[in-house]
Design an enzyme around this catalytic site. Structure first.
Site, short mmCIF file in Angstrom:
data_model
loop_
_atom_site.label_atom_id
_atom_site.label_comp_id
_atom_site.label_asym_id
_atom_site.label_seq_id
_atom_site.Cartn_x
_atom_site.Cartn_y
_atom_site.Cartn_z
N ASN A 182 0.88 -1.20 -0.12
CA ASN A 182 0.16 -0.10 -0.01
C ASN A 182 0.81 1.38 -0.24
OD1 ASN A 182 0.53 -0.96 2.60
ND2 ASN A 182 -0.45 0.71 3.60
N GLN B 36 -4.68 -4.35 -1.79
CA GLN B 36 -4.13 -3.22 -2.77
C GLN B 36 -4.19 -3.94 -4.12
OE1 GLN B 36 -4.02 -0.24 -2.60
NE2 GLN B 36 -3.90 0.18 -0.37
N SER C 141 -10.92 -5.49 0.70
CA SER C 141 -11.86 -4.85 1.02
C SER C 141 -12.44 -3.87 -0.05
CB SER C 141 -11.25 -3.50 1.72
OG SER C 141 -10.74 -3.76 3.26
N THR D 214 -25.41 -9.56 11.72
CA THR D 214 -26.27 -9.39 10.45
C THR D 214 -25.51 -8.74 9.30
OG1 THR D 214 -28.24 -8.82 11.96
CG2 THR D 214 -28.48 -8.02 9.64
N CYS E 183 2.19 8.55 7.26
CA CYS E 183 1.67 7.70 6.46
C CYS E 183 0.15 7.08 6.92
CB CYS E 183 2.34 6.52 5.80
SG CYS E 183 1.68 5.25 5.73
C1 LIG Z 1 -6.26 -0.42 3.31
C2 LIG Z 1 -5.40 -1.69 3.80
C3 LIG Z 1 -5.64 -2.39 4.84
C4 LIG Z 1 -6.82 -2.09 5.76
O1 LIG Z 1 -8.26 -2.17 5.10
P1 LIG Z 1 -9.43 -1.77 5.70
O2 LIG Z 1 -10.53 -1.73 4.76
O3 LIG Z 1 -9.16 -0.45 6.44
O4 LIG Z 1 -9.82 -2.59 7.04
C5 LIG Z 1 -4.86 -3.49 5.06
N1 LIG Z 1 -3.78 -3.82 4.18
C6 LIG Z 1 -3.77 -3.12 2.81
C7 LIG Z 1 -2.51 -3.58 2.01
C8 LIG Z 1 -4.42 -2.10 2.86
O5 LIG Z 1 -4.13 -1.40 1.91
#
Ligand SMILES: *Cc1c(COP(=O)(O)O)cnc(C)c1O
Length: 401
Positions: free
Chosen positions: A154, A182, A202, A243, A329
């Site tokens: 990231n 990512q 995510s 839920t 960051c």
């Molecule tokens: C954004 C991110 C996370 C965390 O994701 P959330 O949606 O905030 O829980 C973990 N690992 C990486 C590499 C990310 O870019």
């Protein structure tokens, strides 16, 4: 017309695609049933929508429907994956391997397990922020139960050789978890072909809504047990009670479908914008360094260090462009990035690092504007830098001699 401010922080989160939102809206006001309600139309409708979304997410990463657990996002998925495997496999072994360039969630989860008596190896990444499969292989012992590696960074955007790391784990009978937040939706991800056993991701990193994500959990070959981290109503086959976030899951499904169909067309465009930005900056400024791997990187990630400047001053001067810096960051803290430290970047280059994150909604016009603004800003900040003045004087003297 160029609209300000410009969003160039697509590793933090992304805009929801309007087509995703359209699909979600009826599930707030019309089909608002609980997907677990089995006795009426509202529940059936919600449940059917969740299962259609599950098919779409599964198709994006090439897994079975039964192998996806919907969660609130990567943070929750990582906790479930790492703690779940640690707890259910503690009688087999108590050693876990990860790297020193992981997202905070993996590092913190491992630290928590360390306090509970597990031993964790934090492998040193190379100067690009990557780990070689052979390095993982050498670290595996008879006591190792899990390897957890970030798919794509990231921060510096480097993409690990997940397939070969997975092969090493498979050969040695060790489970393999990948932080795919990512990678999924940005580059092709195929959990079957890539030997991945668990993967967290995510929706909001891929043009879907925030607060929803998934954990892929392999069902067969190898078969393994995973301890749930939240008990309750037994949703998601008992692995994640609570839920279901039906509108969020519907949006996640639509976002996955769109990326599966459009990634091949969008990726070259994003990469072209990234290359344009990079060339525009590097050809107009000296002493700019690229962080992360030059080729094996996310198409939209550009992480640069601008020698002789401080990223805080840079960000303040670049107010109309949303960016991230390596010195702050994790945004809430002013700690320098542990990732940039881990790859051996000297302090002055950490302090001057900027992450540009290009996404599907950025335009060429925006990139043109940003190039100009970056060049102007860096030049004017360097004018005020005593260290820069000294280095200029030295190089001028060299030329005379
Ligand atoms: C954004 C991110 C996370 C965390 O994701 P959330 O949606 O905030 O829980 C973990 N690992 C990486 C590499 C990310 O870019």
């Amino acid at each position: 017309m160029l609209k300000l401010p410009i969003y160039l922080d697509n590793h933090s989160t992304t805009q929801v695609d309007p087509r995703v939102l359209d699909e979600m809206l009826p599930y707030f006001t019309e089909y608002y049933g609980n997907a677990s309600s089995k006795s009426h139309e509202f529940g059936w409708k919600a449940d059917a929508a969740v299962e259609i979304a599950r098919e779409k997410v599964a198709a994006l990463i090439n897994c079975d429907l039964s192998e996806l657990v919907f969660t609130s996002g990567t943070t929750e998925s990582v906790n479930l994956a790492i703690k779940g495997v640690a707890e259910s496999n503690a009688s087999k072994g108590r050693h876990i391997i990860t790297t020193n360039v992981e997202h905070k969630v993996v590092i913190e989860t491992c630290k928590e397990l360390e306090r509970k008596g597990f031993s964790i190896t934090y492998l040193n990444a190379d100067k690009f922020g990557m780990v070689e499969p052979s390095v993982v292989s050498e670290a595996i012992t008879d006591d190792t139960i899990l390897v957890s590696v970030i798919f794509a960074s990231n921060e510096v955007g480097s993409v690990n050789n997940v397939t070969d790391i997975g092969r090493v784990c498979r050969e040695k009978n060790v489970l393999f978890h990948v932080d795919g937040a990512q990678a999924v939706g940005k580059i092709p991800v195929d959990v079957a072909r890539m030997n991945i056993d668990l993967m967290s991701f995510s929706a909001h990193k891929m043009y879907g809504p925030k607060g929803v994500g998934a954990l892929f959990v392999r069902k067969k070959r190898p078969w393994f047990k995973l301890n749930p981290q939240m008990g309750g109503g037994g949703q998601e086959c008992g692995l994640r009670s609570g839920t279901l976030n039906v509108p969020g899951i519907v949006g996640f499904g639509r976002a996955s479908e769109l990326l599966r169909l459009e990634m091949a067309e969008k990726t070259p465009k994003i990469k072209a914008l990234k290359d344009k930005l990079s060339e525009g900056i590097v050809s107009n400024l000296d002493d700019v360094y690229l962080n992360g791997h030059p080729e094996k990187r996310l198409p939209g990630n550009l992480n640069l260090s601008f020698k002789y400047i401080d990223s805080a001053g840079f960000m303040a001067a670049m107010k109309d462009v949303a960016l991230s810096s390596g010195s702050a960051c994790s945004s809430d803290t002013t700690e320098p990035s542990h990732v940039l430290k881990a790859i051996g970047l000297p302090d002055n280059l950490i302090r001057s690092s900027i992450r540009f994150g290009i996404g599907n909604f950025n335009t060429e016009e925006e990139i043109d504007y940003i190039i100009k603004k970056v060049v102007q800003t860096v030049n004017s900040l360097r004018e005020e830098s005593p260290a820069y003045a000294v280095s200029k004087k030295k190089s001028a003297e060299k030329e005379i001699n």
